[in-house]
Design a protein around this motif. Sequence first.
Motif, mmCIF file in Angstrom:
data_model
loop_
_atom_site.group_PDB
_atom_site.id
_atom_site.type_symbol
_atom_site.label_atom_id
_atom_site.label_comp_id
_atom_site.label_asym_id
_atom_site.label_seq_id
_atom_site.Cartn_x
_atom_site.Cartn_y
_atom_site.Cartn_z
ATOM 1 N N THR A 1 -7.947 -3.265 21.725
ATOM 2 C CA THR A 1 -7.371 -4.603 21.797
ATOM 3 C C THR A 1 -8.416 -5.683 21.551
ATOM 4 O O THR A 1 -8.177 -6.623 20.812
ATOM 5 C CB THR A 1 -6.721 -4.808 23.174
ATOM 6 N N LEU B 1 -2.801 -4.781 20.217
ATOM 7 C CA LEU B 1 -2.396 -4.824 21.619
ATOM 8 C C LEU B 1 -1.681 -3.533 21.999
ATOM 9 O O LEU B 1 -0.775 -3.094 21.300
ATOM 10 C CB LEU B 1 -1.473 -6.025 21.840
ATOM 11 N N LEU C 1 0.111 -1.293 25.290
ATOM 12 C CA LEU C 1 0.564 -1.256 26.679
ATOM 13 C C LEU C 1 0.746 0.172 27.159
ATOM 14 O O LEU C 1 1.341 0.413 28.191
ATOM 15 C CB LEU C 1 1.892 -2.008 26.829
ATOM 16 N N LEU D 1 -4.959 -3.158 31.625
ATOM 17 C CA LEU D 1 -4.918 -4.339 30.756
ATOM 18 C C LEU D 1 -5.482 -5.567 31.480
ATOM 19 O O LEU D 1 -6.230 -6.348 30.902
ATOM 20 C CB LEU D 1 -3.473 -4.591 30.309
ATOM 21 N N ILE E 1 -8.559 -7.823 30.269
ATOM 22 C CA ILE E 1 -8.405 -9.250 29.953
ATOM 23 C C ILE E 1 -9.195 -10.119 30.919
ATOM 24 O O ILE E 1 -9.882 -11.051 30.508
ATOM 25 C CB ILE E 1 -6.914 -9.631 29.943
ATOM 26 N N LEU F 1 -11.832 -9.868 26.692
ATOM 27 C CA LEU F 1 -11.556 -9.040 25.518
ATOM 28 C C LEU F 1 -12.735 -9.129 24.562
ATOM 29 O O LEU F 1 -13.310 -10.187 24.370
ATOM 30 C CB LEU F 1 -10.278 -9.526 24.826
#
Lengths: 358, 319
Positions: A70, A76, A78, A273, A277, A281
């Motif tokens: 990412t 991206l 998930l 994630l 973040i 990133l």
Amino acid sequence: MFYNTAGQFKTSYTKDQSLFPVKQDAILLGVVLLCAWIIFPMTASEFTFKTMLMPVLCYSLAALGLNVLTGFAGQLSLGTAAFMGVGAFACYKLITIFPEMNIIVAILLSGVFSSAVGVAFGLPSLRIKGFYLAIATLAAQFFLVWLFEKWHWLSNHNPSGAIEVPNIDMFGITVAGPNAAPVTQYYLILAIVTLITIVTINLTRGNQGRIWKATRDMDIAAELIGINLLKSKLTAFAVSSYIVGVAGALFVFLNLGAAEPNFFDIPLSFKILFIAIIGGLGSVMGNFMGAILIVALPVVIKFLPDAIGLEINPATVEHLNIMTVGALIIFFLIIEPHGLARLWQLIREKLIIWPFPH
Amino acid sequence: MEFLKKLFVDPFVEMVSYPDFLMQVLWEGLVSGVLYSLIALGFVLIFRSSRIFNFAQGIMVVFAALTLVGFHAMGIPAWVSVIFTLGVMALLAITIERVVLRPLVGQPDIILFMATIGITLFLIGGGELIFGGETKRMITSDLGIPTGSVDFEPFGGLLILQHLDITSVAAAVVLVTGLLIFLNKTRMGRAIRALGDDHQAALSVGISLRTVWVLVWFIAGVIALMTGIFWGARAGVSFALEVIAYKALPVLMLGGLESITGAIVGGLAIGLLEKLFEIYWGQPLLGGGTETWFAFVLALIVLLFRPQGLFGEKIIERV
């Protein structure tokens, strides 16, 4: 004053491209490594190992894997938890089919399986972009977790579908399973995490890393300067899933000891994630900072009321914890959308010119 | 050969030999499809007007339903509770706009997406803290929603339609029609659509971004409340309901992130197809539980041929 870079001359290209152009960075990392390798193991209790140090390392590694995909390649995803699951289940099958295999070899090999699965689910990324791709990776998330539950061969026909780690010896020392000492496990995890982090740092600094960054910043432009998007995106998926798979195998085999299929469900994906973040990133160091924050936070919330003499029942603590994590995510995104790594960079810039304001 | 027969022949044979059962399956699929459409509609409205991929839509459903049940448990009459809940949703919309969205204007999409995940967690924690984690019963009868069922006997079989399901389909049709009229005929609705088409142009003719955002989040809250009432009546009100939020995601992929038509058609299609697949292929061949992933895989396959979804805007990229 402490971070003064004056007088550190770079007189050759090799020096300019070195990993630590500034001496203080290298010293700081040395201190961190010293803490991780010597001071923590000497001082930490068994509880701290199990619930703080080892999870931090495993989460960091998983977030590092996600960050390759990412943060560096701009795709991206998930479905991180599902790929961790692939790593863990692959490792479990490897250990049962080849009982005499060295556990480290098994863990590193299990990444290959998750890498293959990652590439398969990464194929749509060539046509689909942005949020559509993010939802597409959710297909991997739900499908794989369903598969872990339904395909009983994976868990050696355990009715609950859970995997339990047997006692595994390496050179006469028990390293995995109920009888293993946390210190040994900690060192094993630390060694693998250090190794993979070094490889990743160099990978992202080199040619491959630049190809990924070009793909992230503008894929059509990248294609025009001669980058093969197919190769670039798929290698990102392969490397990312490999690291994530290894992280999953490490987490289950050396830290948790057992895992049910729904452990790899979507909340874990989101947790990873968040770490990526909040950490930042496109940064390697950020993953570790994010992981420390996410693992330490529940512990702090748990012990803070005790420390100030408040009595709160455990369920309330749990709810408060979820709420605080949510609020913190928003808070950190507002104060610094580029994450903790960027925050550290700002502090560092201030330190370099300290005590002068400009 | 045996496997191919099971895959391609047996399911259809069964469909033809028990048409009443097939109709029952289709009806159930349609009802869940309607609810998926509603959630997807909430997503689409917010995405069109602000380019925010609102992950919190699903949890807003739960939160709205819990608030409603919570107010009623305090002894407030059912319909007054509905009005109070709408007030709470409006308050939530204003708070989210003020606290979360305004400081993040202009940030990359992924940051805003992450912020909505933050909102999701905050609402989960807050909801459990206030209302407790256990499953609650939706106040169906107090709201005047009929609970019986009607039986039909087509082809000599039996088809049972729950009154509740009929009401929810009817209510959804009314809500969607009302929403479409609002979006197409009123001043405010046109402002929302204008903002969706071009942010800067809309701002330059004096449309207030903040008002529209609050309004859109409030409408999403209203849709959430309605979905919450009907889904809660079927399955009980608890945080397990948030799984339907994930179901809305493939609907969005299938229909396209910007398209209201897409949300409705995609929702119905996924509702129907996943039910058919689960009953005729999933349970006999794969051991069941395929509903968790079927919609995603279906949407993924469609997307390979149409990367912007069935009704989404064609993506034009410039370098």
